[in-house]
Write a protein that holds these residues in place. Structure first.
Motif, short mmCIF file in Angstrom:
data_model
loop_
_atom_site.label_atom_id
_atom_site.label_comp_id
_atom_site.label_asym_id
_atom_site.label_seq_id
_atom_site.Cartn_x
_atom_site.Cartn_y
_atom_site.Cartn_z
N ILE A 176 12.21 1.24 -11.12
CA ILE A 176 11.17 0.52 -10.39
C ILE A 176 11.28 0.81 -8.90
CG2 ILE A 176 10.23 -1.76 -9.82
CD1 ILE A 176 11.56 -2.78 -12.43
N VAL A 177 10.15 1.15 -8.28
CA VAL A 177 10.05 1.28 -6.83
C VAL A 177 9.23 0.12 -6.30
CG1 VAL A 177 8.99 2.63 -4.96
CG2 VAL A 177 10.35 3.78 -6.71
N ILE A 178 9.68 -0.46 -5.19
CA ILE A 178 8.93 -1.53 -4.53
C ILE A 178 8.73 -1.15 -3.07
CG2 ILE A 178 8.91 -3.95 -3.81
CD1 ILE A 178 10.33 -4.64 -6.38
N GLY A 179 7.48 -1.13 -2.64
CA GLY A 179 7.16 -0.87 -1.25
C GLY A 179 6.68 -2.15 -0.58
N GLN A 180 6.19 -2.02 0.65
CA GLN A 180 5.80 -3.24 1.37
C GLN A 180 4.44 -3.07 2.06
OE1 GLN A 180 6.90 -3.29 5.13
NE2 GLN A 180 8.07 -1.42 5.10
N SER A 181 3.59 -2.22 1.43
CA SER A 181 2.25 -2.00 1.97
C SER A 181 1.23 -2.85 1.20
CB SER A 181 1.88 -0.53 1.83
OG SER A 181 1.61 -0.21 0.47
N SER A 182 -0.03 -2.63 1.48
CA SER A 182 -1.09 -3.15 0.62
C SER A 182 -1.05 -2.39 -0.71
CB SER A 182 -2.45 -2.94 1.28
OG SER A 182 -3.50 -3.05 0.33
N TYR A 183 -1.45 -3.04 -1.78
CA TYR A 183 -1.42 -2.38 -3.09
C TYR A 183 -2.36 -1.18 -3.15
CZ TYR A 183 -5.87 -4.61 -4.49
OH TYR A 183 -7.17 -4.99 -4.58
N HIS A 184 -3.34 -1.11 -2.23
CA HIS A 184 -4.28 0.02 -2.22
C HIS A 184 -3.57 1.35 -1.97
CE1 HIS A 184 -6.90 -3.47 -1.18
NE2 HIS A 184 -7.71 -2.85 -2.02
N HIS A 185 -2.38 1.30 -1.40
CA HIS A 185 -1.66 2.53 -1.08
C HIS A 185 -0.79 3.03 -2.23
CE1 HIS A 185 -2.99 2.48 3.03
NE2 HIS A 185 -2.46 1.30 3.26
N ILE A 186 -0.68 2.26 -3.29
CA ILE A 186 0.23 2.65 -4.40
C ILE A 186 -0.24 3.93 -5.08
CG2 ILE A 186 1.07 2.01 -6.68
CD1 ILE A 186 1.24 -0.87 -5.78
N GLU A 187 -1.48 3.96 -5.49
CA GLU A 187 -1.96 5.13 -6.25
C GLU A 187 -1.89 6.41 -5.43
OE1 GLU A 187 -5.87 6.62 -8.82
OE2 GLU A 187 -5.69 4.51 -8.19
N PRO A 188 -2.34 6.42 -4.16
CA PRO A 188 -2.19 7.66 -3.37
C PRO A 188 -0.74 8.08 -3.20
CG PRO A 188 -3.78 6.20 -2.34
CD PRO A 188 -3.13 5.41 -3.43
N PHE A 189 0.17 7.12 -3.06
CA PHE A 189 1.59 7.45 -2.89
C PHE A 189 2.15 8.07 -4.17
CE2 PHE A 189 6.17 6.22 -2.82
CZ PHE A 189 6.53 6.89 -1.65
N CYS A 190 1.74 7.57 -5.30
CA CYS A 190 2.19 8.14 -6.59
C CYS A 190 1.65 9.55 -6.78
CB CYS A 190 1.77 7.24 -7.74
SG CYS A 190 2.69 5.69 -7.83
N LYS A 191 0.41 9.78 -6.40
CA LYS A 191 -0.17 11.12 -6.51
C LYS A 191 0.56 12.08 -5.57
CE LYS A 191 -4.84 9.84 -7.97
NZ LYS A 191 -6.28 9.80 -7.60
N LEU A 192 0.92 11.60 -4.41
CA LEU A 192 1.60 12.42 -3.42
C LEU A 192 3.00 12.84 -3.88
CD1 LEU A 192 1.49 13.45 -0.39
CD2 LEU A 192 2.66 11.31 0.18
N THR A 193 3.70 11.92 -4.50
CA THR A 193 5.10 12.15 -4.87
C THR A 193 5.30 12.59 -6.32
OG1 THR A 193 5.35 9.81 -5.45
CG2 THR A 193 5.93 10.44 -3.19
#
Length: 228
Positions: free
Chosen positions: A96-113
């Motif tokens: 599990i990864v937990i970040g501290q942004s808005s949830y809107h940034h999750i999908e782009p971050f997953c696509k990026l990584t």
């Protein structure tokens, strides 16, 4: 709510032998306060989930990262993405990864990584705070990370480029907030906790996976996802 439940977890916990199997009896891991387990995290669809639900049924390696624009977090998670799913399933481990942004940034971050395992955000950083995650950079030697390919100049330039070319110009989290690594569950048991002192102080992935009985993974021979 009693005062004890509001006290942040501040003790660094470790121990290899007790983590190869779920400890029982007097050797059981330190409990996570129920008040912390009840705090919400948010998934990519904006659904709020109690933190404790993520590891109620089985053990989990939970990695709190810095902001999603941080090049160190990006490159670390790129290597997390290379951990074979079959290895996690065989060990009955949730990643599990937990970040501290808005949830809107999750999908782009997953696509990026290329990361495809569980990921959530704690936008108000309440869980970060209650677990005693550091805010600010401590000047301390953390050695060379096996997961970070960029130097501070090239990495920072790429982070800035992603910020200015993204649909929303923000840091996707508090730039001063540091992360950490925990091994939790089943239930509200903390078996291991490491709090990063600075952006390069994260635990190497193999050293964490070995604590849950997963053998060494060779990241160097796996193709890396390259993004500018």
């Amino acid at each position: 709510m009693d005062a004890a439940a509001l006290t942040p977890v501040t003790q660094q916990i470790s121990g290899r032998a007790s983590l190869t199997a779920v400890p029982t009896g007097p050797d059981r891991g330190q409990p996570l306060a129920a008040a912390v387990a009840e705090l919400p995290v948010v998934d990519a669809a904006g659904v709020r989930v109690p933190f404790g639900e993520l590891f109620r049924e089985r053990r989990a390696v939970v990695l709190f990262v810095r902001h999603f624009l941080c090049y160190v977090s990006k490159e670390y998670v790129e290597d997390l993405a290379k951990v074979p799913r079959s290895v996690l399933e065989e060990a009955n481990i949730t990643l599990i990864v937990i970040g501290q942004s808005s949830y809107h940034h999750i999908e782009p971050f997953c696509k990026l990584t290329g990361y495809s395992y569980e990921i959530y955000v704690d936008p108000e950083r309440e869980i970060y705070k209650r677990l005693g995650m550091k805010r600010g950079e401590e000047i301390a030697s953390s050695g060379k990370s096996p997961h970070i390919k960029s130097n501070i100049l090239s990495g920072s330039i790429r982070s800035l480029w992603r910020a200015v070319t993204g649909p929303l110009f923000d840091f996707q989290g508090d730039p001063a907030q540091q992360g950490g690594t925990l091994i939790l569950g089943p239930g509200n048991n903390i078996h291991f906790i490491h709090r990063d002192r600075n952006r390069l102080d994260h635990k190497p992935i193999n050293s964490v996976l070995q604590l849950v009985g997963i053998q060494h993974i060779d990241f160097t021979n796996r193709s890396s996802v390259i993004h500018v």
